[in-house]
Motif scaffolding. Sequence first.
Motif, PDB file in Angstrom:
ATOM      1  N   GLU A 298       0.812  -1.223   0.000  1.00  0.00           N
ATOM      2  CA  GLU A 298       0.000   0.000   0.000  1.00  0.00           C
ATOM      3  C   GLU A 298       0.840   1.266   0.000  1.00  0.00           C
ATOM      4  OE1 GLU A 298      -3.568   2.277   0.080  1.00  0.00           O
ATOM      5  OE2 GLU A 298      -3.248   0.146  -0.302  1.00  0.00           O
ATOM      6  N   ARG A 299       1.937   1.280   0.750  1.00  0.00           N
ATOM      7  CA  ARG A 299       2.746   2.496   0.858  1.00  0.00           C
ATOM      8  C   ARG A 299       3.839   2.569  -0.208  1.00  0.00           C
ATOM      9  NH1 ARG A 299       5.000   3.226   6.509  1.00  0.00           N
ATOM     10  NH2 ARG A 299       4.991   5.422   5.923  1.00  0.00           N
ATOM     11  N   LEU A 300       4.001   1.490  -0.968  1.00  0.00           N
ATOM     12  CA  LEU A 300       4.999   1.468  -2.031  1.00  0.00           C
ATOM     13  C   LEU A 300       4.362   1.762  -3.388  1.00  0.00           C
ATOM     14  CD1 LEU A 300       6.945  -1.753  -0.968  1.00  0.00           C
ATOM     15  CD2 LEU A 300       7.169   0.589  -0.098  1.00  0.00           C
ATOM     16  N   HIS A 301       3.190   1.194  -3.610  1.00  0.00           N
ATOM     17  CA  HIS A 301       2.395   1.486  -4.809  1.00  0.00           C
ATOM     18  C   HIS A 301       0.953   1.129  -4.507  1.00  0.00           C
ATOM     19  CE1 HIS A 301       1.436   2.046  -9.059  1.00  0.00           C
ATOM     20  NE2 HIS A 301       0.616   1.027  -8.891  1.00  0.00           N
ATOM     21  N   ARG A 302       0.053   2.002  -4.822  1.00  0.00           N
ATOM     22  CA  ARG A 302      -1.360   1.755  -4.527  1.00  0.00           C
ATOM     23  C   ARG A 302      -2.017   1.103  -5.745  1.00  0.00           C
ATOM     24  NH1 ARG A 302      -4.493   6.286  -1.306  1.00  0.00           N
ATOM     25  NH2 ARG A 302      -2.869   5.581   0.123  1.00  0.00           N
ATOM     26  N   PHE A 303      -2.198  -0.214  -5.680  1.00  0.00           N
ATOM     27  CA  PHE A 303      -2.846  -0.940  -6.763  1.00  0.00           C
ATOM     28  C   PHE A 303      -4.356  -0.709  -6.709  1.00  0.00           C
ATOM     29  CE2 PHE A 303       1.151  -3.222  -6.256  1.00  0.00           C
ATOM     30  CZ  PHE A 303       1.525  -3.443  -7.583  1.00  0.00           C
ATOM     31  N   ALA A 304      -4.966  -0.572  -7.868  1.00  0.00           N
ATOM     32  CA  ALA A 304      -6.405  -0.285  -7.924  1.00  0.00           C
ATOM     33  C   ALA A 304      -7.223  -1.428  -7.349  1.00  0.00           C
ATOM     34  CB  ALA A 304      -6.817  -0.013  -9.371  1.00  0.00           C
ATOM     35  N   ASP A 305      -6.828  -2.658  -7.631  1.00  0.00           N
ATOM     36  CA  ASP A 305      -7.558  -3.831  -7.139  1.00  0.00           C
ATOM     37  C   ASP A 305      -6.633  -5.045  -7.202  1.00  0.00           C
ATOM     38  OD1 ASP A 305      -7.505  -4.520  -9.892  1.00  0.00           O
ATOM     39  OD2 ASP A 305      -9.422  -3.513 -10.196  1.00  0.00           O
ATOM     40  N   THR A 306      -7.138  -6.185  -6.753  1.00  0.00           N
ATOM     41  CA  THR A 306      -6.316  -7.391  -6.746  1.00  0.00           C
ATOM     42  C   THR A 306      -6.018  -7.878  -8.159  1.00  0.00           C
ATOM     43  OG1 THR A 306      -8.329  -8.714  -6.458  1.00  0.00           O
ATOM     44  CG2 THR A 306      -7.073  -8.162  -4.469  1.00  0.00           C
ATOM     45  N   SER A 307      -6.880  -7.555  -9.102  1.00  0.00           N
ATOM     46  CA  SER A 307      -6.626  -7.954 -10.491  1.00  0.00           C
ATOM     47  C   SER A 307      -5.352  -7.295 -11.015  1.00  0.00           C
ATOM     48  CB  SER A 307      -7.812  -7.574 -11.386  1.00  0.00           C
ATOM     49  OG  SER A 307      -8.968  -8.279 -11.013  1.00  0.00           O
ATOM     50  N   ALA A 308      -5.123  -6.042 -10.622  1.00  0.00           N
ATOM     51  CA  ALA A 308      -3.901  -5.349 -11.039  1.00  0.00           C
ATOM     52  C   ALA A 308      -2.676  -6.012 -10.419  1.00  0.00           C
ATOM     53  CB  ALA A 308      -3.975  -3.879 -10.639  1.00  0.00           C
ATOM     54  N   VAL A 309      -2.803  -6.411  -9.150  1.00  0.00           N
ATOM     55  CA  VAL A 309      -1.689  -7.116  -8.492  1.00  0.00           C
ATOM     56  C   VAL A 309      -1.390  -8.405  -9.242  1.00  0.00           C
ATOM     57  CG1 VAL A 309      -0.934  -8.260  -6.376  1.00  0.00           C
ATOM     58  CG2 VAL A 309      -2.248  -6.134  -6.242  1.00  0.00           C
ATOM     59  N   GLU A 310      -2.438  -9.166  -9.557  1.00  0.00           N
ATOM     60  CA  GLU A 310      -2.259 -10.435 -10.262  1.00  0.00           C
ATOM     61  C   GLU A 310      -1.596 -10.235 -11.619  1.00  0.00           C
ATOM     62  OE1 GLU A 310      -5.230 -13.963  -9.385  1.00  0.00           O
ATOM     63  OE2 GLU A 310      -6.338 -12.142  -9.927  1.00  0.00           O
ATOM     64  N   ALA A 311      -1.982  -9.184 -12.312  1.00  0.00           N
ATOM     65  CA  ALA A 311      -1.429  -8.937 -13.650  1.00  0.00           C
ATOM     66  C   ALA A 311       0.084  -8.737 -13.583  1.00  0.00           C
ATOM     67  CB  ALA A 311      -2.107  -7.724 -14.281  1.00  0.00           C
ATOM     68  N   PHE A 312       0.550  -7.946 -12.607  1.00  0.00           N
ATOM     69  CA  PHE A 312       1.988  -7.702 -12.493  1.00  0.00           C
ATOM     70  C   PHE A 312       2.723  -8.947 -11.987  1.00  0.00           C
ATOM     71  CE2 PHE A 312       0.723  -3.248 -12.788  1.00  0.00           C
ATOM     72  CZ  PHE A 312       1.720  -2.756 -13.628  1.00  0.00           C
ATOM     73  N   LEU A 313       2.071  -9.741 -11.139  1.00  0.00           N
ATOM     74  CA  LEU A 313       2.695 -10.983 -10.680  1.00  0.00           C
ATOM     75  C   LEU A 313       2.900 -11.944 -11.846  1.00  0.00           C
ATOM     76  CD1 LEU A 313       0.770 -11.578  -7.332  1.00  0.00           C
ATOM     77  CD2 LEU A 313       3.214 -11.083  -7.561  1.00  0.00           C
ATOM     78  N   HIS A 314       1.896 -12.046 -12.714  1.00  0.00           N
ATOM     79  CA  HIS A 314       2.017 -12.938 -13.868  1.00  0.00           C
ATOM     80  C   HIS A 314       3.083 -12.427 -14.838  1.00  0.00           C
ATOM     81  CE1 HIS A 314      -1.043 -15.901 -12.968  1.00  0.00           C
ATOM     82  NE2 HIS A 314      -1.887 -14.929 -12.638  1.00  0.00           N
ATOM     83  N   GLU A 315       3.242 -11.110 -14.939  1.00  0.00           N
ATOM     84  CA  GLU A 315       4.324 -10.567 -15.754  1.00  0.00           C
ATOM     85  C   GLU A 315       5.685 -10.965 -15.185  1.00  0.00           C
ATOM     86  OE1 GLU A 315       4.218  -6.416 -16.530  1.00  0.00           O
ATOM     87  OE2 GLU A 315       2.285  -6.481 -17.572  1.00  0.00           O
ATOM     88  N   LEU A 316       5.816 -10.894 -13.865  1.00  0.00           N
ATOM     89  CA  LEU A 316       7.064 -11.306 -13.226  1.00  0.00           C
ATOM     90  C   LEU A 316       7.324 -12.800 -13.435  1.00  0.00           C
ATOM     91  CD1 LEU A 316       6.804  -9.340  -9.851  1.00  0.00           C
ATOM     92  CD2 LEU A 316       8.605  -9.056 -11.576  1.00  0.00           C
ATOM     93  N   ALA A 317       6.259 -13.589 -13.424  1.00  0.00           N
ATOM     94  CA  ALA A 317       6.399 -15.038 -13.568  1.00  0.00           C
ATOM     95  C   ALA A 317       6.747 -15.448 -14.995  1.00  0.00           C
ATOM     96  CB  ALA A 317       5.114 -15.727 -13.121  1.00  0.00           C
TER      97      ALA A 317
END
Length: 229
Positions: free
Chosen positions: A121-140
Amino acid sequence: MPAAMTVPALSLLETRVLGVLVEKQHTVPDTYPLTLNALTAGCNQKTSRDPILDASDAEVQAAIDHLRSLSLIVESSGGRVMRYAHNVERVLALPSQSVALLAALMLRGPQTVGELRISTERLHRFADTSAVEAFLHELASRPAGALAVELPRQPGTRETRWAHLLSGAPEVVAAPVVAHGDAVGDAITVSEVAALKANLAQLQAELAAVKTTVARLCAELGVPPPGGP
């Protein structure tokens, strides 16, 4: 964006050092880049850390030296002491959102998507969990080599956890089995509340440090502190 470099597997302390630098860049920008003392304190912090470490200045300095050799840390000599900043975005060719997720995983270990949204939350405010998942899959699926992996779902859990791969493949530890379906939701809720409590404890510690600094500066200047008589 420059081509991503491939880095060798890092130690737990080396990933902790990188995670602390990313975190403090956002949470205490006035004191960033960090001195060795501040970096060691951040590595050994008792809140928002898993596992808890007790690293010495010499051990942290050795980790810094290795990370500098990989260009993941840059050194500056402003003031009377050396200060250190991370160079993760440039070296690994990652957006700030991905760096925030990696930092959370390096500092707190494997987490669910919901927990990651809270802990970043204090490093980057993601709009929702879908946004978090999208960046995780990019990392993977990163062409230069995966930096995150989705761990197998544990018995009795509703969500999978993610881990970083900067230290190689993570060891999968079995989670406690929950007997009843209703308790599964409770367990996940408890973990998310624990992450929020850890964030609150960190905020309170940082606020106390700021108050101490302000009081010292006011004393040096001979002026009353804010809210004083």
